[in-house]
Design an enzyme around this catalytic site. Sequence first.
Site, PDB file in Angstrom:
ATOM      1  N   GLU A  50       0.818  -1.217   0.000  1.00 41.38           N
ATOM      2  CA  GLU A  50       0.000   0.000   0.000  1.00 41.38           C
ATOM      3  C   GLU A  50       0.850   1.265   0.000  1.00 41.38           C
ATOM      4  O   GLU A  50       0.449   2.287  -0.554  1.00 41.38           O
ATOM      5  CB  GLU A  50      -0.959   0.005   1.197  1.00 41.38           C
ATOM      6  CG  GLU A  50      -2.062  -1.044   1.124  1.00 41.38           C
ATOM      7  CD  GLU A  50      -1.633  -2.395   1.686  1.00 41.38           C
ATOM      8  OE1 GLU A  50      -0.430  -2.588   1.977  1.00 41.38           O
ATOM      9  OE2 GLU A  50      -2.517  -3.275   1.822  1.00 41.38           O
ATOM     10  N   PHE A 112     -10.751  -7.845  14.150  1.00 38.82           N
ATOM     11  CA  PHE A 112      -9.688  -8.237  13.227  1.00 38.82           C
ATOM     12  C   PHE A 112      -9.440  -7.119  12.203  1.00 38.82           C
ATOM     13  O   PHE A 112     -10.369  -6.618  11.599  1.00 38.82           O
ATOM     14  CB  PHE A 112     -10.074  -9.536  12.511  1.00 38.82           C
ATOM     15  CG  PHE A 112      -9.040  -9.981  11.506  1.00 38.82           C
ATOM     16  CD1 PHE A 112      -7.782 -10.368  11.922  1.00 38.82           C
ATOM     17  CD2 PHE A 112      -9.324  -9.982  10.146  1.00 38.82           C
ATOM     18  CE1 PHE A 112      -6.818 -10.761  11.001  1.00 38.82           C
ATOM     19  CE2 PHE A 112      -8.379 -10.378   9.221  1.00 38.82           C
ATOM     20  CZ  PHE A 112      -7.124 -10.773   9.649  1.00 38.82           C
ATOM     21  N   GLN A 113      -8.205  -6.778  12.045  1.00 43.49           N
ATOM     22  CA  GLN A 113      -7.764  -5.735  11.106  1.00 43.49           C
ATOM     23  C   GLN A 113      -8.450  -4.394  11.344  1.00 43.49           C
ATOM     24  O   GLN A 113      -8.737  -3.659  10.411  1.00 43.49           O
ATOM     25  CB  GLN A 113      -7.959  -6.190   9.649  1.00 43.49           C
ATOM     26  CG  GLN A 113      -6.968  -7.294   9.278  1.00 43.49           C
ATOM     27  CD  GLN A 113      -6.898  -7.575   7.782  1.00 43.49           C
ATOM     28  OE1 GLN A 113      -7.873  -7.382   7.060  1.00 43.49           O
ATOM     29  NE2 GLN A 113      -5.752  -8.042   7.318  1.00 43.49           N
ATOM     30  N   LYS A 162     -17.136  -1.239   6.395  1.00 45.21           N
ATOM     31  CA  LYS A 162     -17.519  -2.221   5.387  1.00 45.21           C
ATOM     32  C   LYS A 162     -19.017  -2.201   5.094  1.00 45.21           C
ATOM     33  O   LYS A 162     -19.442  -2.230   3.929  1.00 45.21           O
ATOM     34  CB  LYS A 162     -17.113  -3.623   5.868  1.00 45.21           C
ATOM     35  CG  LYS A 162     -17.478  -4.713   4.873  1.00 45.21           C
ATOM     36  CD  LYS A 162     -17.029  -6.088   5.355  1.00 45.21           C
ATOM     37  CE  LYS A 162     -17.287  -7.120   4.260  1.00 45.21           C
ATOM     38  NZ  LYS A 162     -16.837  -8.459   4.648  1.00 45.21           N
ATOM     39  N   MET A 470      24.387   9.455   1.493  1.00 48.75           N
ATOM     40  CA  MET A 470      24.276  10.714   2.227  1.00 48.75           C
ATOM     41  C   MET A 470      24.590  10.507   3.713  1.00 48.75           C
ATOM     42  O   MET A 470      25.237  11.340   4.340  1.00 48.75           O
ATOM     43  CB  MET A 470      22.880  11.315   2.040  1.00 48.75           C
ATOM     44  CG  MET A 470      22.744  12.719   2.592  1.00 48.75           C
ATOM     45  SD  MET A 470      23.906  13.895   1.851  1.00 48.75           S
ATOM     46  CE  MET A 470      22.925  14.551   0.497  1.00 48.75           C
TER      47      MET A 470
END
Lengths: 564, 191
Positions: A50, A112-113, A162, A470
């Site tokens: 993502e 969950f999640q 959802k 760097m």
Amino acid sequence: MKMSGADIVLESLKRLGVDVVFGYPGGVVLPLYDRLPAHPEVRHILVRHEQGGGHMAEGYAKASGRLGVALATSGPGATNLVTAIQDAMMDSLPTLFVTGNVARNLLGKDGFQEADITGITMPAVKHNYLVMRVEDIAYTFAEGAYIATTGRPGPVHIDIPKDVFIEETEFVWPEKVSIRGYKPATTGHPGQVKKAAEIIDAAERPIIIGGHGVILGNAHDELRRFAEKTGTPVLNTLLGLGSIPRDHVLSYGMLGMHGSYEANHAASNADVIIGIGNRMDDRALGRFADFNPTAKLIHIDIDPAEHNKNVPAHVPIVGDVKLVLPQLIEAVSQNSHVDWLHWIDDLRQAHGHSMAVPSGPELSVQHIVRRISEMSPDATIVTGVGQHQMWAAQHMKFTRPHQLITSGGLGTMGFEVPAALGAQVARPGETVWAICGDGGFQMTLQELATMVDARTPVKMAIMNNGYLGMVRQWQELFYQDNYVSVAMTQPDFLKLADAYGIHAIRVTEKEQVDDAIREAEGHAGPVIVDFQVQAEGNVWPMVPAGAALKETVEAPRDASEVRS
Amino acid sequence: MKHTVVALVEDRPGVLNRVASLFRRRGFNIDSLAVGTTEEQGISRMTIVVDGGAGIVEQVEKQLYKLIDVVKVSDLTKEEAVIRELVLVKVRCNREQRRDVLDLVDIFRAQAVDVSPSSMIIQSVADEDRNDALIENLRPFGIRELTRTGRVAMVRGAKTTAVNESESAELQRFHHDSGRRPEGDLPFVSD
């Protein structure tokens, strides 16, 4: 006709003119994915992580000037977007991040999640929403896109549980959006413009600092006309590069930590500084207290909070640069500052060695980026973060806005590969080069698979020196050569490319550079060029962290001083 | 210096979080924060006491305006304002001490709102300085519990800080000098 929340989301995106979404499916967004085939106008590009999807949306937004959209599921999918959201916030990119969340009855129950993603993104967005009613979806998208793309652009995040995707209602697209707490600035205050014009007309050593706002505000023509009328040299911030063609006689390149010696000294010796669409960042200005305290500062920005935030402005002008610059052009007199330009030119002559391309046989990043710029002057350039980014900013001749796409504010390593993919989607048929660090490349290289899927023929130039360059430079200069955790054993990038079915070229000698660039651009698909560059080069000049611009440190002049 | 900043905000979930998060992130010090409804439906009023110089408060005001849900911000320190705070103090107090406590209540124009054989609750509505003084004078009796609402404030006279009310000449001058555009109802705009 009634529609499900999922259909309303997709219909809303279409109304907003969104034709591509970078996304990754998961449990709670399944109702939305289920409806994607019914809306073929919205192309979905399946990313591999993502964060990559978020950077693609940013690259797309930068390259197209349009809204970039990324989509993720709840919990880990959503939290993976956070780096890209903060990146878009720091660089003011018009982006929309859509996430699913657990069903409403499970919110706050640690299901969950589940993640409190609106709570997490709150300080990283221009605005965010948790949409709790299907009736609110269409308006939220209209309002969110309006906020993301107007005023000072920025990321907007919309979180949808959802079951809201599944519920049905009438689709009502708002005729217009009106928010009483949000009225983007337009023209500048005439009194302030007049005050600024008087100061500009009386200036003997004026400079302009052209920032990202000029590009975001599509005001590059106005900037050029203003600079030409007043005869004022233009310096750019990193993100402002391209706001004036680098080959313009008044363009003096980048100022700041790795700005040119002459740019930093011009800024330090100017009597009038006109900041246009820049946020007076520490990397551009050095130590604030000693950033030319005697100069009169005129600061034009659409975001009033940028005025007096880091340095006090004598004349702050709140407004859209696209509208304020014509007001100023009207108000100022024709002028020229030949002696002042000569003074800066002389500095460049005397102190140009810091930015000279190494003339020896070694393969240097400076040589590579300069050749890419010379051989492919119209290419869109996307960079990662670090030495290669600074060398690209110093040596590539950006001639148009949005030509350089780089993570300026947040400095996100790993930005380059996915952002280049997004840029390529926005500009099909054009050349997009990703200048990659060997460290950053490995942070998001999973998107190589996306690149193959999406058929985006990005040319990736990996500056492979086996170091986090760097960081190594800072350890060399400020930590007495104590190299800690900067040397990296790199994979065989050719074999890696092969695993993805991507054409790859290895370059070890300076003489091979031009051929490799030609070969890469001639290949129809994505290409990885593994440039095995010299291990220890330093970016010069440099303003050490916390130092003033006038304390710019130059490259050692004597070859014997150069580290072996 | 302490500034009384009034923010009129959309009455939506999360708006308090947005404001608090902004203060935390930018390192602005909040002395007190009071939130409640207003004369206008859908608008809440936050009264925030900020400790800092003029530059800090200018940034507070501008950063607050960047929040989409913030409709209007006023710094009442620049105006004549009625400033009040409510304090409830539960003080130890037996029958013999009751007269002494009530004398203090009278002097400070406070009220006794609850009495038990061993305690009394004193309520005071005043500015913080007077409340501080009352509390100091009650301390010898033994303070068992103390709560303060934080400051609320209102401009004196017919003027208001309502959403559509134009601002005082002094505020206009301040916003003019800060580069605001001339048109529009709001001194600054969210961007």
